[in-house]
Design a protein around this motif. Sequence first.
Motif, PDB file in Angstrom:
ATOM      1  N   SER A 163      -5.659  46.062 -10.758  1.00  0.00           N
ATOM      2  CA  SER A 163      -4.977  47.276 -10.286  1.00  0.00           C
ATOM      3  C   SER A 163      -4.837  48.294 -11.412  1.00  0.00           C
ATOM      4  N   SER A 211       0.631  47.498  -5.269  1.00  0.00           N
ATOM      5  CA  SER A 211       0.074  48.515  -6.170  1.00  0.00           C
ATOM      6  C   SER A 211       0.400  49.930  -5.716  1.00  0.00           C
ATOM      7  N   THR A 212       0.349  50.151  -4.410  1.00  0.00           N
ATOM      8  CA  THR A 212       0.634  51.489  -3.895  1.00  0.00           C
ATOM      9  C   THR A 212       2.027  51.941  -4.299  1.00  0.00           C
ATOM     10  N   GLY A 226      -5.075  49.515  -5.464  1.00  0.00           N
ATOM     11  CA  GLY A 226      -4.752  48.258  -4.792  1.00  0.00           C
ATOM     12  C   GLY A 226      -5.901  47.753  -3.938  1.00  0.00           C
ATOM     13  N   VAL A 227      -6.536  48.664  -3.210  1.00  0.00           N
ATOM     14  CA  VAL A 227      -7.684  48.285  -2.377  1.00  0.00           C
ATOM     15  C   VAL A 227      -8.837  47.809  -3.259  1.00  0.00           C
ATOM     16  N   ALA A 241      -8.000  44.400  -4.629  1.00  0.00           N
ATOM     17  CA  ALA A 241      -8.062  43.371  -3.586  1.00  0.00           C
ATOM     18  C   ALA A 241      -9.506  42.981  -3.277  1.00  0.00           C
ATOM     19  N   THR A 244      -1.508  42.796  -2.571  1.00  0.00           N
ATOM     20  CA  THR A 244      -1.867  43.584  -3.754  1.00  0.00           C
ATOM     21  C   THR A 244      -1.939  45.067  -3.414  1.00  0.00           C
ATOM     22  N   VAL A 245      -2.467  45.379  -2.246  1.00  0.00           N
ATOM     23  CA  VAL A 245      -2.557  46.779  -1.816  1.00  0.00           C
ATOM     24  C   VAL A 245      -1.153  47.360  -1.657  1.00  0.00           C
ATOM     25  N   ALA A 284      -2.928  53.557  -4.175  1.00  0.00           N
ATOM     26  CA  ALA A 284      -3.405  52.849  -2.983  1.00  0.00           C
ATOM     27  C   ALA A 284      -4.867  52.437  -3.151  1.00  0.00           C
ATOM     28  N   THR A 341      -3.881  41.494   0.748  1.00  0.00           N
ATOM     29  CA  THR A 341      -3.187  42.666   1.292  1.00  0.00           C
ATOM     30  C   THR A 341      -1.882  42.934   0.555  1.00  0.00           C
TER      31      THR A 341
END
Length: 161
Positions: free
Chosen positions: A9, A75-76, A41-42, A45, A71-72, A38, A69
Amino acid sequence: MFCLDYALSFGCFAFFQGCASRQDIKLRGTENAFLAAAFSGVGAAFALAPVDIVRQVATKRENQFTLATSTVAFSTVYLGAYFYSTENSTPIHKKALYALSATTVATTIELPFDRAKMSLLGGGFREAIIVSTIRLPVATILLLVFDAMIHGGTLASAPSH
């Protein structure tokens, strides 16, 4: 989140920070911080998915594609809220408060998505809350150190004389 989630991230966010600065797009203090967070995070992931043995084993999905998910979500909020709320000139004590706040909210938002953590802890939501609370200081410090790394090695602006 686990260690590799943080590293990926942070790496993705640093990449987006670099791209944005080359295009004169401001991330810090703008909604763009959440967008970059975001995407970080994606990115983390998806980068983690092929080698995410912990989640595969913990959720009993061995040899299946598992996407982090949590992590997304983490992190966001973790990166987005912190970098939205701070500027390079923000005093260190305020940055620490923002980092702790962002970490606390991100941890809270992450919990419902973190099936691996709950599975590893015997399925207990209470145990997951305790483990997540224990890591708050470390995650806060990591965020402050990451901020210093991507912004020239300082956490606060130099005092004016």
